[in-house]
Design a protein around this motif. Structure first.
Motif, short mmCIF file in Angstrom:
data_model
loop_
_atom_site.label_atom_id
_atom_site.label_comp_id
_atom_site.label_asym_id
_atom_site.label_seq_id
_atom_site.Cartn_x
_atom_site.Cartn_y
_atom_site.Cartn_z
N LEU A 139 0.83 -1.20 0.00
CA LEU A 139 0.00 0.00 0.00
C LEU A 139 0.87 1.26 0.00
CD1 LEU A 139 -2.58 -1.05 2.76
CD2 LEU A 139 -2.79 -1.35 0.28
N ARG A 140 0.33 2.33 -0.53
CA ARG A 140 0.98 3.63 -0.42
C ARG A 140 0.54 4.26 0.91
NH1 ARG A 140 -1.17 6.40 -5.75
NH2 ARG A 140 -3.06 5.48 -4.84
N GLY A 141 1.48 4.92 1.57
CA GLY A 141 1.15 5.56 2.84
C GLY A 141 0.47 6.91 2.65
N LYS A 142 -0.01 7.49 3.75
CA LYS A 142 -0.59 8.82 3.72
C LYS A 142 0.48 9.80 3.21
CE LYS A 142 -2.79 7.39 8.03
NZ LYS A 142 -2.82 7.60 9.49
N PRO A 143 0.10 10.79 2.40
CA PRO A 143 -1.24 11.33 2.18
C PRO A 143 -2.11 10.59 1.16
CG PRO A 143 0.34 12.64 0.98
CD PRO A 143 1.14 11.64 1.77
N LYS A 144 -1.61 9.51 0.57
CA LYS A 144 -2.47 8.70 -0.29
C LYS A 144 -3.54 8.03 0.58
CE LYS A 144 0.00 9.59 -3.94
NZ LYS A 144 -0.51 10.53 -4.97
N PRO A 145 -4.71 7.75 0.04
CA PRO A 145 -5.81 7.21 0.85
C PRO A 145 -5.80 5.70 1.00
CG PRO A 145 -6.59 7.62 -1.37
CD PRO A 145 -5.16 8.10 -1.33
N ASP A 146 -4.77 5.02 0.47
CA ASP A 146 -4.79 3.55 0.39
C ASP A 146 -5.09 2.86 1.71
OD1 ASP A 146 -3.53 4.67 -1.87
OD2 ASP A 146 -2.37 2.85 -2.25
N THR A 147 -4.46 3.33 2.80
CA THR A 147 -4.62 2.61 4.07
C THR A 147 -6.05 2.71 4.60
OG1 THR A 147 -3.71 4.57 5.19
CG2 THR A 147 -2.21 2.74 4.75
N PHE A 148 -6.64 3.89 4.47
CA PHE A 148 -8.03 4.05 4.91
C PHE A 148 -8.98 3.25 4.00
CE2 PHE A 148 -6.40 8.03 6.89
CZ PHE A 148 -6.77 7.75 8.19
N LEU A 149 -8.71 3.27 2.70
CA LEU A 149 -9.54 2.49 1.77
C LEU A 149 -9.44 1.00 2.08
CD1 LEU A 149 -8.73 4.39 -1.55
CD2 LEU A 149 -10.91 4.42 -0.30
N ASP A 172 -18.60 0.83 2.42
CA ASP A 172 -18.23 1.78 1.37
C ASP A 172 -17.56 3.01 1.99
OD1 ASP A 172 -19.02 4.26 -0.49
OD2 ASP A 172 -18.99 2.44 -1.71
N PRO A 173 -16.50 3.54 1.36
CA PRO A 173 -15.83 4.72 1.91
C PRO A 173 -16.77 5.89 2.19
CG PRO A 173 -14.50 3.78 0.17
CD PRO A 173 -15.80 3.01 0.17
N ALA A 174 -17.79 6.06 1.36
CA ALA A 174 -18.74 7.16 1.57
C ALA A 174 -19.53 7.00 2.86
CB ALA A 174 -19.69 7.26 0.38
N GLN A 175 -19.51 5.79 3.43
CA GLN A 175 -20.22 5.54 4.68
C GLN A 175 -19.25 5.44 5.87
OE1 GLN A 175 -22.27 1.96 3.16
NE2 GLN A 175 -24.20 3.06 3.55
N CYS A 176 -18.02 5.92 5.68
CA CYS A 176 -17.00 5.87 6.73
C CYS A 176 -16.62 7.28 7.17
CB CYS A 176 -15.74 5.17 6.23
SG CYS A 176 -15.94 3.42 5.86
N ALA A 198 -5.47 12.44 3.06
CA ALA A 198 -5.87 11.07 2.70
C ALA A 198 -7.38 10.90 2.82
CB ALA A 198 -5.16 10.07 3.61
N GLY A 199 -7.97 11.48 3.86
CA GLY A 199 -9.42 11.37 4.04
C GLY A 199 -10.18 12.00 2.90
N ARG A 200 -9.70 13.15 2.43
CA ARG A 200 -10.37 13.82 1.32
C ARG A 200 -10.13 13.07 0.01
NH1 ARG A 200 -14.06 14.86 2.74
NH2 ARG A 200 -14.60 16.45 4.23
N ALA A 201 -8.90 12.62 -0.20
CA ALA A 201 -8.57 11.94 -1.46
C ALA A 201 -9.37 10.65 -1.62
CB ALA A 201 -7.07 11.63 -1.52
N GLY A 202 -9.70 10.01 -0.51
CA GLY A 202 -10.45 8.76 -0.57
C GLY A 202 -11.95 8.95 -0.65
N ARG A 203 -12.40 10.20 -0.66
CA ARG A 203 -13.85 10.52 -0.76
C ARG A 203 -14.65 9.85 0.37
NH1 ARG A 203 -14.97 13.03 -5.60
NH2 ARG A 203 -13.33 12.88 -7.20
#
Length: 247
Positions: free
Chosen positions: A171-181, A190-194, A206-211
């Motif tokens: 996985l890519r680390g923050k600021p990429k959203p990979d870990t949260f996704l 679904d990310p939209a429900q997190c 990361a939170g914003r990039a992951g929508r």
């Protein structure tokens, strides 16, 4: 908003560890400073410019995987080192060697000082679980599980995505959203429900990039405005504020 301070559509909460659930961000900052100051002193002599445990920590290492933190800070000082190997000894003058030295210092500080969770964070996570929401911890630290166990809160997290997960799953680390996704996927939500809970600016990114559906900034060091600029929907100084009880 619900009684736990989140939009009604949120079904899961994804919590950063250091600075959100536990005060270990301060331990990490101190370890980074000790390691980098030793390196800079050896390189530049006693007139070296020290690592700033607030400004440099926030800008270059907070929330990032360990090796990324080393690279990013060194780049800020126009310095490059060989990458080395992940198992480099802590005295090796490589990216991984410096990172492993910092990790040694963190583990020693945790061993000597112990770890306690923020009481307000524990109250909030317990309220979240009582409301039927899913929970995950998302951290760049490879010591995440040790900290959770030491703080007595491992049982409150259904899923753990940490530095070890990052390495094993590529996985890519923050600021990429990979870990949260990845945490959302492991929970089956679904990310939209997190909702994402972060104290680091790269965590906000990361939170914003992951929508994600909602992003909560946790301001422990007086950077509320910066957290908002990086995408926080709301900012609190303690998670207990979200349920209207004292921290």
């Amino acid at each position: 908003m619900t009684e736990i301070g989140l939009p009604s559509g949120v079904r899961a909460c994804l919590f950063d560890l250091d600075g959100v659930l536990t005060p270990t961000a301060l331990v990490h900052a101190a370890a980074w400073k000790e390691m980098f100051d030793d390196f800079l002193r050896q390189r530049d002599g006693d007139d070296f410019r020290p690592f700033d445990a607030t400004a440099d920590y926030d800008a270059y290492v907070d929330g990032r995987p360990r090796a990324d933190g080393v690279r990013t800070f060194l780049a800020s000082r126009d310095t490059q080192l060989p990458e080395g190997e992940e198992d480099d000894p802590p005295d090796a003058q490589t990216v991984h060697g410096l990172g492993n030295r910092k990790n040694e210092l963190v583990l020693e500080k945790i061993r000597v000082e112990g770890v306690q969770a923020y009481p307000g964070s524990v109250r909030y996570v317990e309220a979240v679980r009582a409301a039927g929401l899913r929970t995950a911890v998302v951290s760049s630290s490879a010591n995440c599980r040790d900290v959770l166990v030491s703080a007595g809160i491992e049982h409150l997290m259904e899923v753990r995505v940490d530095g070890t997960t990052i390495r094993e799953r590529g996985l890519r680390g923050k600021p990429k959203p990979d870990t949260f996704l990845e945490a959302a996927q492991d929970l089956g939500v679904d990310p939209a429900q997190c909702a994402v809970f972060e104290d680091a600016l790269v965590g906000m990114d990361a939170g914003r990039a992951g929508r994600f559906g909602y992003v909560v900034g946790v301001d422990r060091v007086g950077q509320a405005e910066e957290l908002r600029k990086h995408g926080a929907d709301t900012v609190v100084t303690d998670l207990a504020e979200l349920i209207g009880v004292p921290a």
